[in-house]
Design a protein around this motif. Structure first.
Motif, short mmCIF file in Angstrom:
data_model
loop_
_atom_site.label_atom_id
_atom_site.label_comp_id
_atom_site.label_asym_id
_atom_site.label_seq_id
_atom_site.Cartn_x
_atom_site.Cartn_y
_atom_site.Cartn_z
N ALA A 81 13.65 -5.09 -1.34
CA ALA A 81 14.50 -4.35 -0.82
C ALA A 81 15.18 -3.59 -1.60
N ARG A 82 14.63 -3.43 -3.06
CA ARG A 82 14.79 -1.99 -3.72
C ARG A 82 14.44 -0.38 -3.37
N LEU A 83 13.56 -0.64 -2.51
CA LEU A 83 12.78 0.51 -2.50
C LEU A 83 13.80 0.94 -1.29
N GLY A 84 14.56 -0.32 -0.20
CA GLY A 84 15.49 1.19 -0.01
C GLY A 84 16.52 1.94 0.02
N ARG A 85 16.40 2.14 -1.69
CA ARG A 85 17.00 3.35 -1.83
C ARG A 85 16.25 4.88 -2.42
N LEU A 86 14.50 4.25 -1.91
CA LEU A 86 14.07 4.92 -1.72
C LEU A 86 13.92 6.07 -0.26
N THR A 87 14.26 4.75 0.86
CA THR A 87 14.00 5.36 2.23
C THR A 87 15.55 5.31 2.46
N ASP A 88 16.50 5.44 1.77
CA ASP A 88 17.91 6.05 1.86
C ASP A 88 17.74 7.24 1.74
N ARG A 89 17.32 7.87 0.30
CA ARG A 89 17.47 8.90 0.01
C ARG A 89 16.46 9.75 1.29
N LEU A 90 15.27 10.11 1.67
CA LEU A 90 14.13 10.74 2.76
C LEU A 90 14.71 10.32 3.85
N HIS A 91 15.67 9.20 3.83
CA HIS A 91 16.72 9.64 5.10
C HIS A 91 17.50 10.51 5.23
N GLU A 92 18.04 11.25 4.43
CA GLU A 92 19.28 12.18 3.84
C GLU A 92 18.65 13.06 4.33
N TYR A 93 16.88 13.98 4.67
CA TYR A 93 16.87 14.48 5.08
C TYR A 93 16.15 14.12 7.08
N ASP A 94 16.63 13.52 7.45
CA ASP A 94 15.91 12.90 8.41
C ASP A 94 14.61 13.39 8.73
N ALA A 95 14.07 13.28 7.78
CA ALA A 95 12.41 12.27 8.30
C ALA A 95 12.57 10.64 8.12
N ALA A 96 11.20 10.63 8.74
CA ALA A 96 10.67 8.61 8.89
C ALA A 96 10.23 9.01 7.97
N VAL A 97 9.96 7.47 7.44
CA VAL A 97 9.58 7.13 6.47
C VAL A 97 7.90 5.72 7.11
N ALA A 98 6.77 5.93 6.30
CA ALA A 98 5.85 4.95 6.86
C ALA A 98 5.68 4.24 5.55
N ILE A 99 5.43 3.24 5.80
CA ILE A 99 4.68 2.35 4.25
C ILE A 99 3.70 2.08 4.34
N GLN A 100 2.17 2.64 3.89
CA GLN A 100 0.86 1.44 4.48
C GLN A 100 0.49 1.01 3.44
N LEU A 101 0.40 -0.57 4.65
CA LEU A 101 0.04 -1.35 4.04
C LEU A 101 -1.78 -1.77 3.28
N GLU A 102 -2.46 -2.45 2.66
CA GLU A 102 -3.42 -2.23 2.15
C GLU A 102 -3.26 -4.17 0.65
N HIS A 103 -5.00 -4.61 1.34
CA HIS A 103 -6.08 -5.58 0.50
C HIS A 103 -7.01 -4.59 -0.08
N GLY A 104 -7.54 -4.52 -1.30
CA GLY A 104 -8.84 -3.70 -1.68
C GLY A 104 -9.97 -4.36 -1.13
N GLY A 105 -9.98 -5.86 -0.59
CA GLY A 105 -10.89 -7.34 -1.40
C GLY A 105 -12.49 -6.68 -1.65
N LEU A 106 -13.27 -6.37 -1.82
CA LEU A 106 -14.27 -5.56 -2.06
C LEU A 106 -14.80 -4.40 -3.26
N ARG A 107 -13.11 -3.92 -2.86
CA ARG A 107 -13.41 -2.37 -3.53
C ARG A 107 -11.92 -2.87 -4.17
N SER A 108 -11.55 -3.92 -4.35
CA SER A 108 -10.93 -3.74 -5.36
C SER A 108 -11.05 -3.73 -7.11
N MET A 109 -10.41 -3.19 -8.04
CA MET A 109 -10.27 -3.15 -9.12
C MET A 109 -11.25 -4.10 -10.09
#
Length: 430
Positions: A81-109
């Protein structure tokens, strides 16, 4: 004739132009300053005119699964929910915003980072199947460490639902697009790859996992546009017989189009997390930097092993030569086979090449590492039909990230050129 300045529709979202900041490691974490750090990384691209800004890979679970230090997790509704401040800021410039979802599986740290493993001794890697024999050999030699848990069928559905729940939280925080990290050896890639996936249930067909994620996203996030990278493992060493061919990747893209994915990002790489992902020069400056030596030793289990990793890095830099727009041919073939937009990234640097790609191989063009040197790069590329990114593809930005260092350009000649451009007003927008 498509132009870089033309809008592009992905699902029900219209991008103002066809240039995007591809996902990068922001190393922002989840601390009190995480949102501010993400804004610092992403706002310049939006302010400079990027049509789409992709936040780098974020982890859908609260424990394990991070492929590098400092990755942000999106399992906590209050944090997202706090990330809404990020998307609000980027939308001020008319950019679309994507979030990339991930899990490392066997590549994890917990596989490769010795210090992290020592601090988290109870963590197991999530695995699609038992680790391949070659990786088990590296485990016995002490370069990797596997204490993996092979997911049951029910647990695969639970994982897909975690992706869906994360997507729902992101939509509530006003992200416009959900982007799956489907390549670079994360767990989505591991489901798709015959090198990793030897299951005998329904998820032995790796596309079935992507279908389950699609359904979970629709359940939790409605009709948010959904896109994913799709790998071809054409850069894998010849000794690897079980791999995704170019034809396999094209077929996967066709199936994802039918399932309901709204855009696709085809990429060519290997079955390993190696320099096939980034390509370019051996990052000698970064490996020699005394400020990172202890961090390398902590990550790889001592100075000797860090030196061996550096040697492997040097060898790979010759094996995986930098090739401009190395994914273009695959994107071109996929574009002819599907009905949804195809996005191309990987080794793209010059505006004239971008213009050719948009009328030949893809519907939008992205860059990643060049943004470490030029956070406001879109201002130049959109304004000047002959502009080129100053990124030298030297990879001195990438290697220190294994120590938790931020992704920034560290090459003096490149930074000097950026300084001259900034002084000349090249990044100013009217």
């Amino acid at each position: 004739m498509a132009r870089l300045s033309d809008p592009l529709r992905i699902g029900d979202v219209t991008l103002p132009n066809r240039l995007y900041r591809a996902p990068l490691l922001e190393c922002a974490g989840n601390g009190e300053d995480a949102v501010d750090r993400l804004i610092d990384h992403l706002e310049p691209a939006a302010a400079a005119g990027a049509g789409l800004v992709c936040q780098g890979a974020t982890i859908v679970r609260g424990e394990g699964g991070c492929a590098a230090p400092g990755m942000t997790r999106v399992h906590d509704p209050d944090f997202v929910a706090r990330l809404g401040r990020l998307t609000d800021r980027l939308h001020e410039y008319d950019a679309a915003v994507a979030i990339q979802l991930e899990h490392g599986g066997l590549r994890s740290m917990e596989t490769w980072h010795a210090g992290y493993r020592d601090d988290h001794p109870d963590l197991q890697q999530l695995a699609v199947s038992r680790p391949p024999a070659l990786l088990r050999t590296l485990d016995r030699l002490g370069f990797l460490h596997y204490d993996s848990h092979v997911l049951t069928t029910a647990e695969v559905y639970d994982l897909a639902d975690d992706f869906g729940r994360a997507a729902g939280r992101a939509v509530d925080a006003d992200y416009d697009i959900v982007h799956l990290a489907g390549a670079n050896m994360g767990i989505v890639h591991q489901f798709l790859s015959p090198f990793y996936n030897r299951r005998d249930d329904e998820f032995g067909d790796g596309v079935r996992f992507l279908e389950a994620v699609h359904d979970a996203v629709r359940d939790h996030a409605g009709d948010v546009p959904l896109m994913t990278k799709v790998p071809a493992e054409t850069a894998a060493p010849p000794v690897i017989r079980r791999r995704l061919t170019r034809a396999d990747a094209v077929d996967i893209c066709r199936r994802l189009d039918r399932i309901g994915y709204d855009a696709l990002v085809p990429v060519s790489g290997s079955v390993f997390w190696d320099m096939s992902i980034v390509r370019g020069q051996f990052p000698a400056r970064a490996w020699r930097d005394e400020g990172f030596r202890e961090g390398y030793a902590e990550a790889f289990g001592g100075r000797l092993r860090a030196g061996l990793v550096a040697l492997a890095n040097r060898i790979q830099s010759h094996w995986y030569d930098f090739e401009p727009a190395w994914n273009a041919d695959l994107c071109r073939t996929v574009r002819d086979a599907v009905s949804v937009p195809v996005l191309c990234e990987g080794g793209i640097r010059e505006r004239p090449r971008i213009d050719r790609l948009l009328n030949d191989a893809c519907d939008a063009v992205g860059m990643a590492r060049p943004f470490y040197a030029e956070p406001e790069l879109p201002a130049r590329l959109l304004a000047d039909g002959e502009a080129s990114a100053v990124c030298a593809s030297c990879n001195n930005c990438a290697v220190p990230q294994v120590t938790g260092a931020p992704g920034v350009c560290r090459t003096p000649a490149v930074l000097d050129e950026v300084g001259k451009l900034r002084k000349s007003g090249a990044y100013d927008r009217e």
